[in-house]
Design a protein around this motif. Sequence first.
Motif, PDB file in Angstrom:
ATOM      1  N   UNK B 122      26.760  -3.806  -0.595  1.00 38.70           N
ATOM      2  CA  UNK B 122      27.375  -2.587  -0.080  1.00 38.70           C
ATOM      3  C   UNK B 122      26.692  -2.108   1.192  1.00 38.70           C
ATOM      4  N   UNK B 123      25.386  -2.305   1.292  1.00 37.03           N
ATOM      5  CA  UNK B 123      24.691  -1.791   2.466  1.00 37.03           C
ATOM      6  C   UNK B 123      24.986  -2.625   3.711  1.00 37.03           C
ATOM      7  N   UNK B 124      25.723  -3.714   3.553  1.00 39.22           N
ATOM      8  CA  UNK B 124      25.995  -4.563   4.704  1.00 39.22           C
ATOM      9  C   UNK B 124      27.479  -4.719   4.973  1.00 39.22           C
ATOM     10  N   UNK B 125      28.316  -4.144   4.118  1.00 37.64           N
ATOM     11  CA  UNK B 125      29.747  -4.387   4.258  1.00 37.64           C
ATOM     12  C   UNK B 125      30.517  -3.066   4.284  1.00 37.64           C
ATOM     13  N   UNK B 126      31.743  -3.136   4.827  1.00 38.71           N
ATOM     14  CA  UNK B 126      32.572  -1.937   4.884  1.00 38.71           C
ATOM     15  C   UNK B 126      33.001  -1.463   3.494  1.00 38.71           C
ATOM     16  N   UNK B 127      33.672  -0.360   3.470  1.00 29.82           N
ATOM     17  CA  UNK B 127      33.950   0.311   2.196  1.00 29.82           C
ATOM     18  C   UNK B 127      34.830  -0.520   1.265  1.00 29.82           C
ATOM     19  N   UNK B 128      35.936  -1.003   1.832  1.00 30.82           N
ATOM     20  CA  UNK B 128      36.889  -1.666   0.930  1.00 30.82           C
ATOM     21  C   UNK B 128      36.301  -2.900   0.244  1.00 30.82           C
ATOM     22  N   UNK B 129      35.732  -3.837   1.016  1.00 29.40           N
ATOM     23  CA  UNK B 129      35.117  -4.976   0.324  1.00 29.40           C
ATOM     24  C   UNK B 129      34.045  -4.531  -0.654  1.00 29.40           C
ATOM     25  N   UNK B 130      33.288  -3.511  -0.288  1.00 26.28           N
ATOM     26  CA  UNK B 130      32.231  -3.054  -1.196  1.00 26.28           C
ATOM     27  C   UNK B 130      32.829  -2.550  -2.496  1.00 26.28           C
ATOM     28  N   UNK B 131      33.936  -1.809  -2.371  1.00 23.73           N
ATOM     29  CA  UNK B 131      34.581  -1.295  -3.576  1.00 23.73           C
ATOM     30  C   UNK B 131      35.049  -2.440  -4.451  1.00 23.73           C
ATOM     31  N   UNK B 132      35.662  -3.423  -3.809  1.00 23.44           N
ATOM     32  CA  UNK B 132      36.146  -4.569  -4.598  1.00 23.44           C
ATOM     33  C   UNK B 132      34.974  -5.297  -5.231  1.00 23.44           C
ATOM     34  N   UNK B 133      33.930  -5.468  -4.452  1.00 18.92           N
ATOM     35  CA  UNK B 133      32.752  -6.159  -4.990  1.00 18.92           C
ATOM     36  C   UNK B 133      32.212  -5.409  -6.208  1.00 18.92           C
ATOM     37  N   UNK B 134      32.092  -4.077  -6.068  1.00 16.24           N
ATOM     38  CA  UNK B 134      31.580  -3.293  -7.186  1.00 16.24           C
ATOM     39  C   UNK B 134      32.470  -3.428  -8.405  1.00 16.24           C
ATOM     40  N   UNK B 135      33.770  -3.344  -8.159  1.00 15.98           N
ATOM     41  CA  UNK B 135      34.722  -3.416  -9.269  1.00 15.98           C
ATOM     42  C   UNK B 135      34.627  -4.767  -9.968  1.00 15.98           C
ATOM     43  N   UNK B 136      34.582  -5.819  -9.165  1.00 13.16           N
ATOM     44  CA  UNK B 136      34.594  -7.163  -9.748  1.00 13.16           C
ATOM     45  C   UNK B 136      33.275  -7.500 -10.432  1.00 13.16           C
ATOM     46  N   UNK B 137      32.198  -7.091  -9.802  1.00 15.37           N
ATOM     47  CA  UNK B 137      30.898  -7.304 -10.450  1.00 15.37           C
ATOM     48  C   UNK B 137      30.868  -6.537 -11.776  1.00 15.37           C
ATOM     49  N   UNK B 138      31.345  -5.311 -11.725  1.00 14.98           N
ATOM     50  CA  UNK B 138      31.371  -4.504 -12.941  1.00 14.98           C
ATOM     51  C   UNK B 138      32.266  -5.133 -13.983  1.00 14.98           C
ATOM     52  N   UNK B 139      33.401  -5.638 -13.529  1.00 15.27           N
ATOM     53  CA  UNK B 139      34.333  -6.266 -14.457  1.00 15.27           C
ATOM     54  C   UNK B 139      33.704  -7.511 -15.080  1.00 15.27           C
ATOM     55  N   UNK B 140      33.045  -8.308 -14.224  1.00 19.65           N
ATOM     56  CA  UNK B 140      32.381  -9.507 -14.727  1.00 19.65           C
ATOM     57  C   UNK B 140      31.354  -9.152 -15.790  1.00 19.65           C
ATOM     58  N   UNK B 141      30.583  -8.118 -15.484  1.00 20.58           N
ATOM     59  CA  UNK B 141      29.557  -7.674 -16.431  1.00 20.58           C
ATOM     60  C   UNK B 141      30.212  -7.203 -17.729  1.00 20.58           C
ATOM     61  N   UNK B 142      31.268  -6.416 -17.563  1.00 18.62           N
ATOM     62  CA  UNK B 142      31.955  -5.896 -18.753  1.00 18.62           C
ATOM     63  C   UNK B 142      32.523  -7.022 -19.601  1.00 18.62           C
ATOM     64  N   UNK B 143      33.112  -8.008 -18.940  1.00 22.51           N
ATOM     65  CA  UNK B 143      33.714  -9.114 -19.696  1.00 22.51           C
ATOM     66  C   UNK B 143      32.656  -9.861 -20.516  1.00 22.51           C
ATOM     67  N   UNK B 144      31.526 -10.125 -19.870  1.00 22.84           N
ATOM     68  CA  UNK B 144      30.455 -10.809 -20.609  1.00 22.84           C
ATOM     69  C   UNK B 144      30.006  -9.940 -21.775  1.00 22.84           C
ATOM     70  N   UNK B 145      29.849  -8.654 -21.490  1.00 23.43           N
ATOM     71  CA  UNK B 145      29.440  -7.717 -22.529  1.00 23.43           C
ATOM     72  C   UNK B 145      30.427  -7.733 -23.693  1.00 23.43           C
ATOM     73  N   UNK B 146      31.696  -7.749 -23.331  1.00 26.22           N
ATOM     74  CA  UNK B 146      32.749  -7.757 -24.347  1.00 26.22           C
ATOM     75  C   UNK B 146      32.696  -9.024 -25.186  1.00 26.22           C
ATOM     76  N   UNK B 147      32.533 -10.174 -24.480  1.00 27.06           N
ATOM     77  CA  UNK B 147      32.503 -11.443 -25.205  1.00 27.06           C
ATOM     78  C   UNK B 147      31.326 -11.470 -26.177  1.00 27.06           C
ATOM     79  N   UNK B 148      30.162 -11.099 -25.638  1.00 25.53           N
ATOM     80  CA  UNK B 148      28.983 -11.096 -26.511  1.00 25.53           C
ATOM     81  C   UNK B 148      29.211 -10.140 -27.671  1.00 25.53           C
TER      82      UNK B 148
END
Lengths: 770, 238, 350, 211
Positions: B122-148
Motif C-alpha cells: 500500500x505504501x508504494x501503490x495507488x489507492x485502487x490497487x491497494x484496496x484490491x490487494x488488501x481485499x484479496x489478501x484478506x480473502x486469502x487469509x479468510x479462506x485458509x482460516x475457514x478451511x482450517x
Amino acid sequence: MTQLIKVWDIPGGVHPPENKAQSLIEPLTPLAIAPQLILPLNQHIGAPAKVLVEVGQQVLGGELLAEADGVFSAHVHAPTSGTVAAIVEHVVPHPSGMTDTCIILDTDGQDSWQPLDEAPDYQNLDKAALLARVRAAGIAGLGGAGFPTAVKLNPRANQPIDTLIINGTECEPYITADDILMQNRADEIIAGTQILSKLLGEPGRVVIGIEDNKPDAIATLREAAKDTRIEVVSFPTKYPSGGEKQLIQILTGREVPAGQIPASIGIVCQNVGTTAAVYRAVRFGEPLVKRITTVVGEALDTQRNVEVLLGTPIRFVLEQHGFNEKKASRLVMGGPMMGFSLPDTSVPLVKTTNCILAPTRKELPPPSPAQACIRCGMCAEACPADLLPQQLFWYAQSEDLEKLEAHNLFDCIECGACSFVCPSHIPLVQYYRAAKGEIRQHRIDKEKSDRSRRRFEFRKERIAKEEAEKEAKRLARKKAAEEAKKKLAEQKAATGDAKTAPAPAPADDEKQRAKLERIVAAAEDSLKQAQKPLEDATDEQREKQQARIKQADVKLKAAQDKLAALGAATSAEPAPTDKAAPAKAAADDPVSAAIERAKAKVAMSPEDKLRSSLESLYKRLAKAEDKAREAREQDSDKADALEQGVSKLKEKIASTQKELDELTPSNVAEPTPRDPSTSDTSGGATADAASNAIEKAKARAAAMSTMSAADKLRNQVDSLEARLEKSRARLSKAEAENDENIDAFKAGVEKLEVKLAATREQLAQQNEQA
Amino acid sequence: MSNTAEWQTISKKGLWTNNPALVQLLGLCPLLAVSGSVVNALGLGLATMMVLTSSNIAVSLIRKTVSDAVRLPAFVMIIASLTTCIELLMQAYTYELYTILGIFIPLIVTNCAILGRADAFASKNPVLPSAIDGLMMGLGFTLVLLTVGAVREILGSGTLFANMHLLFGEAARDWTLTLFANYPGFLVAILPPGAFIVTGFLIALKNIIDHHQAQRAAARKEKPVKGNKRVRTTGTIA
Amino acid sequence: MALTRITSPHTHRALGTGQVMRTVVMATLPGLAVLTYFFGVGTLHNVLLASAVCMGFEAAVMAVRGRPVLFYLRDCSALVTGVLLGLALPPYCPWWLVVVGSFCAIVLAKQLYGGMGFNPFNPAMVAYVILLISFPLQMSQWAAPSDIGGHTPGVLEALKQIWAGSSIDGYTAATPLDTVKQNSSLMLDSVYLQDPVLAAGSFAGAGWEWVNLAFLAGGAYLLYRRIFTWHAPVSMLAALALMAIIFYDGGSSNSGGSVLFHLFSGATMLGAFFIVTDPVSSAVSNRGRLIYGASIGVLIYVIRIWGNYPDAIAFAVLLMNFAAPFIDYYTVPRTYGHKKSQRATKKADL
Amino acid sequence: MFETIAQHPIASALIALIGLALVFGALLGYAAVRFKVEGDPLVEQIDTLLPQTQCGQCGYPGCKPYAQAIANGDAINKCPPGGQTTINELADLLDVEAPTLDEEHGEESEVPTVAFIREDECIGCTKCIQACPMDAILGAAKQMHTVIVDECTGCDLCVEPCPVDCIDMIPVASGIRDWSWELPAASHEQADLIATDTGRGHTQRKTGEAA
C-alpha cells in the motif's frame, strides 16, 4: 617381569571372528618366481619414484629400477634378474581400480643378483650410515600405510624420542603374516629393533606390543629378547588395537594430538615386518624386494603364509594356491576390516600387501542393502577414536562439510568398526572417505580460487596503472615534442646540434620502480599467504610450507634489493642494473628509435626474421638455463619446471633452426606444419600438470594417426576448410570495421590457406598411391 | 492503472501465490488460535479482511505525505484505529462472537500480514490497487482460516457450521450439519496441535499443486539460450 | 575376471535392524502374558490389532512414497510401534481408538517426519498422548485385575465390547496410581486398605507389580543381549526412586507412595526398558543417555504427583525427546587426540 | 512545578513523549556509531564462495561485481562454474532456498577444463593474453603463446578472441592421485542395490545376487 607392565585400554573396539588358525597350519614357504613382475612406481605414500632403466634393459636382482623422488618417496628395486619389458600404465592395487605407471619385468628364472653391500660390523656404523642403508633399501612401512621408513626414523631435532614401539599387534582378522614372521624370525626382529633404537638415539623405552591371541609369537620373541632391554608386552585382543594411535594409547596411555604425528609426543612406531626388513637392509644390504603375505580364504585350496617377490601378479599367487573363482565372493587385498577389494587379478603384490583374502560367499557374504539409521549408537560405542559416527554420517549425507570438520572427521582412522556393528548395514566408512575427499578437494579449490582472485585483482590494478602511465607518457611526449620543436627552432637560430632532454628516462625509472614495488608487494603477499596455513598445518605439510616460505622470503629479499639498488641508481646515475639498460637506450629520442626499430622489422626478410627469433631464443635459453641452474642449487621445487622450460626452448630452437635451414637454400616461404604426434616426448614422468595435459593431447593425436592416412588427411582438410572459412569471415569483418589487427587476421588466413593447399596436395598424393 | 490484468495478478497473489497464511506464514497466531470452528474462523477472517482492506486504502492515501522514517508508527496507528472500529462494530452487532473471540479481535493490530501489506504494497501503490490487494489478501487469509476451521470442526466435534447464529443471527441457528452421530470428539483437532497439523497439511497440499503446475509449465517452456548473458571481464578485445 | 568391488569393511556383525526389532518384540512377551493373565484378552487384542494396523499404515505410506514396501516392512520398526502402543492402551478399549492411535503413530509421528530414523518423537508415545488428551474417558477405563475377584471377560465378550461398543463399566477399576492421586490428604495406609487393587497387592497393587516385574525381566533380557546400553533405563529408574525417597513424607498420600510403589506401578518398567531406550528419539552418547534417562525419571515423578494425569511416562518421554538434541549438543565425547570436546558446532548457526 | 504538570495533562504528556524521544534517539544514535559495520562483510563472504573464475557468465564483469549484485538482491543461480555446490553454499549463507542453476547463463561442466593452445597454429597475436583475466597465458607479439595450466581457471574467455581458433578447452587430467571415494547412493535408492565402491552401483539386484 614383563607381565607386570601396565597396559591401558582403548575406547570402543570390536571383536570380529578372528579366523587366524587356518593360515597358520602350514609353515612359511617361499613362493616361486613369477614369469612377469609388475612393479608400480608408487608403492608408498608420497611422490612416485623416478625411473632409471630403459625398456629392454637387462637387470640383476637388487638393481635399482627407480629412485626416490623427494623426501617422502622410496626406491624401487628389481626383485630378481630379468629384462625390463615395458614401462606402462597398469592396474595397481588401489581402491579406485585405476592404473598407474609400472615397470614390467620379464624374469629370466636365473635369479642372479648383483653383489650386495654387506655390513657384518653394522653395529659400529654411525646413524647417518645406518639411515643411508635403510633409505637405499627402499623400505616403506609394511604394515599397510607405506610411509617411507627412513623419514620416520629421522625425527626432527626438537622432537626427542623417548619410546620406540614395535607393532606386532596384527589385529585384523585372517592376517597372520606378522605372527608367522615373529615365530620364525624373532632374532631378526630383535636385531632390527636394536638398530631402530640406535637410530632414534636409544629411547628410554623400547616395547614390542603383541595381542594375546599370538602366544607362540610372544613366547619366541620373549626368548629372543631375553638379554636385551626390549620389553615384549601382550594385551587383550581387540580390533583395532593395531592402529598406530591405538597401540600408543594401549602401551603408554598417551594420545597423539590431533593432526600430529607420534613423534610429536616422543614416540616412533614401526611394524615388525618393517623392523625385520631394516635389519636385513642394514646387515646384508638387501633391498626390500619380497615380503611375507597371508594367502587365505575358503575359495582357496591351500591357505598359508608365503614369502613372495614384490610385483608378483595376484593371479600367479592365487594359481599357486588353487583359487576357485566361482566360489569367491570377492578378492580383498588386506584384511576384511580395512582391505580394499580388487578389480581383477592382474594387479601386482606391493610393499604394503599383508594379505590376499579370497573368501567364499558364505564366508563374507555380500553386504545387505543399507537401511535407515535408527541412531542406536552402536557405532559410537565401537569407535576407537570416540567420534560420533552417526552424526558424521548425517552430515556426510547432507554434505555439510563445515559440521563434518567440527565433528573431527579427520580423526577417523577408517578402521571400519562402526560399519561392522551397524545393524542397518550403512557403509559408514565409505561416507567418511567420500566426505574426506570432498573436503580436501574443497580446500584445494578454495586455495585456487583465492589465488585466482588475487591474480585478477592484481591484473586489474596493473591495467589501470598502465592506462595511467600511457596517458602520462603521451602527455610527456607531447610536451617533449613541443619543447624539442621550440629548441630546434632556437637552435636553428643559434648553432647546430640538437640534443633532446632525456625526459622519458625518469619516467622509465619510475615504471621500473613501480614494477619492483609491485613485485615486493606480491612477494610479501605470498609470504603471508604461505605463513597463514602454517599455523594449522600438520607436521608433514609444515616442512613443505617452510620451504615455500623460505622461497618467498628469498624472492622478497631479491626484489627488495633490486628496488633498493634501483633507488640508489636513480639518485646517482640512471643505468647500473641490467634491467635499467633499456631505459638508457630509450634515453635518446624514443620516438625516432621506435620508428627505426619498426622500419628495421618491416625491412627484415623472413630469413632475417627467423634468424632474429633464433637469436632471441638463444638468449632466452641462456637465461632459462641460468635460472634452472640457480634453482637446482637452491634445491627449489621449481627446478623441474624450469628444466622443462629449458628443454622446450631447446626443442623450439631446433625447429626454428630447421626452418631457417630450409629457408636459406630454397628461399621459398613454405611453412612446414609440424605434426604434433611426431614431436618427441621429453621425459616420461612429469609432475607438471601442464605438460601432462599436452602429453594427453599428443597421445590423442597419436591415436588419430592409427586412422588410415587418407582419412586423417581428409579430416584435416575438412577442419582446415572450416577454420579458413571462419578466419575469412573474421578478416572481412575486420576489414569492414577497419580493425587495427587486420594484419594478424591476414596472416592467419594466409597461413591457413597455405596449410590447406599443402594438405590437399598430400591427400591427392595419397589417393594416387591408393 | 486500472486494467484488469493487473487486478488479476494482484488477486491471484493474494489468494494463492503469495497467500499470507500458507506462503508468507504471517498472522499464524490468530490462525492457530481461533480456527477451532467455522464460525470463529469466519468471524475473525472477516474482521481481519475489513481491517486489511481499509488500512491498505488509508495507507495508500497518505503514502506521499508520510516520511520514510515515521512510516511504521503511522501505519500501526492507522491499523490500531481501524481495529478499534471493527472491535466496536463487533461488540455492537455480534456480541456473543465478540466475547468468544475475545483478545484475538484487538490482537488483529499485531497481525503481521496487515502491517506487512501496508508497508510492502500500500505504501508504494495507488489507492485502487491497494484496496484490491488488501481485499484479496484478506480473502486469502479468510479462506485458509475457514478451511482450517472447517477441518478442525469436522475432526474435533463431528459437526460443520455449528453456532452460525453468532454471526448471522437467529436464522442461521439450524445451519448446523451433524456429520457423525455420537461422535466421541477428537479433542486434539480442537486443541492448538490440531491447528498446526491441519495447517501443515494445507501447506503441503498447496506445495503439491504448485509443484505439479510448475512441472507442467516447465514442460511447456522452451529452453533458454545458454550463456547469452555473458559479459567480458577483461574489457573489449579489439 | 570381473570381481565385485565392495567397500570395506568386508565383514559385518550378524545383528541387523530387523533382528534388533524382533528381539525387542520378543522381550515384551512376558509382560504381555502377565497382562493377559490379569486383565484378560483385551491387551492381547490391542497388541495384535495395533501391530496389524501399524504395519498396514506403514506399507500404505511406503507405497505412496514410492519406496520398496517389503524392504521397509522387514525392519519391523512399525511392528514394535504397534506392540508398544497396544501394550499402553487400556484393555477392551474400542477398536477405533487403536486405529486412530496407529494412524497418529505411523503417519503423523513417524512418516511425516521422514520415516524410520527421522522421527524426533517416540511414535507410540505421541499416539498415546494424542489419544489421552482427545479421548480421556475411553483412555482411563482400565479393567480390574482378576486377582481381586474382578470379572475377566472371555474372548467373545471381549470382542463384543471392542467391536460393538457395549459398556465395560461393570468390571473397570481405578489403577493404583489413580487411586493414590484421587485420595489426597489421606494416610497411605488407609488408602491402601480402602482400595481393593492396592489391598490385594503385596507392594504396588495387585497385578501391576507382576506386570512390571515381567517387563523388568524382558528388559533384563534385552540388556543381556546388548540391544541397548544400561544408561538410559537405569538412570531413569534411579532418578524416579531418588525422587520418591526425597519426597516420601512417611505416609500421607500427598507424597505419592513408596519407592517400590513408584517403580512397580503404572507403566514404569515398560517405559524404562521399551520406551526410554528407543534409540531414534533419545540422546546419542552414553553420557547423554544418562542425563536423558534421569530427566525422564524426575519428570515422571513430578507429573505423577503434581500434574493432572495419574501416569506420566508418555509426557515425560515426549518432553525429553524435545530436549534430546540439546543434550546431544552438550555431551559430545572428547575425540581421541583432542584436548577438550568440541561442541556440536564451532560456529554459531545462522 | 509538579502541580502545574499535574494540572496540564496534555503538556505533561508532551514533555514525557519528547523526553522519551530524546532518550531513545540518543540511544539509537550511539548504537549506530558504536556498532557501525565497516564496509559490507556480506559482499566479502559471498565473494569467497564464488569460484573466482572471472568468466563473466553471470553477466557481471567478474566475481566481485556479482557478489556485490547478490548482496543487493540479485539471483544466486547465475554462476555456472560454481554450479550447484556454490548455489547451495550461497543459499546457506543468505538463508534462502537453493534454486537450480539458471540455464540462461550456461551450464555446469562436469569435468574442469583448462585452455590449451595448439602452438603450431598460434600466430602470436596476443589477443588471448589480453582476454585472460588470470594472466595465465604467456607469450609476446609474434611469439608462440602458452597457457600456465596451474593458473588457468577454465573460463574459456580466450577461446573466442583467437583469430585462428587454436585454443581448445581440454579436460583436466585426473588420475589415481586425485581419486577419492564417492558418496554411496542414498539409502532408499540402495534398497535394490548392494553397496559398492563406485557408489553409483553395480546394478546387481538382490534377486540376481541370490541366484
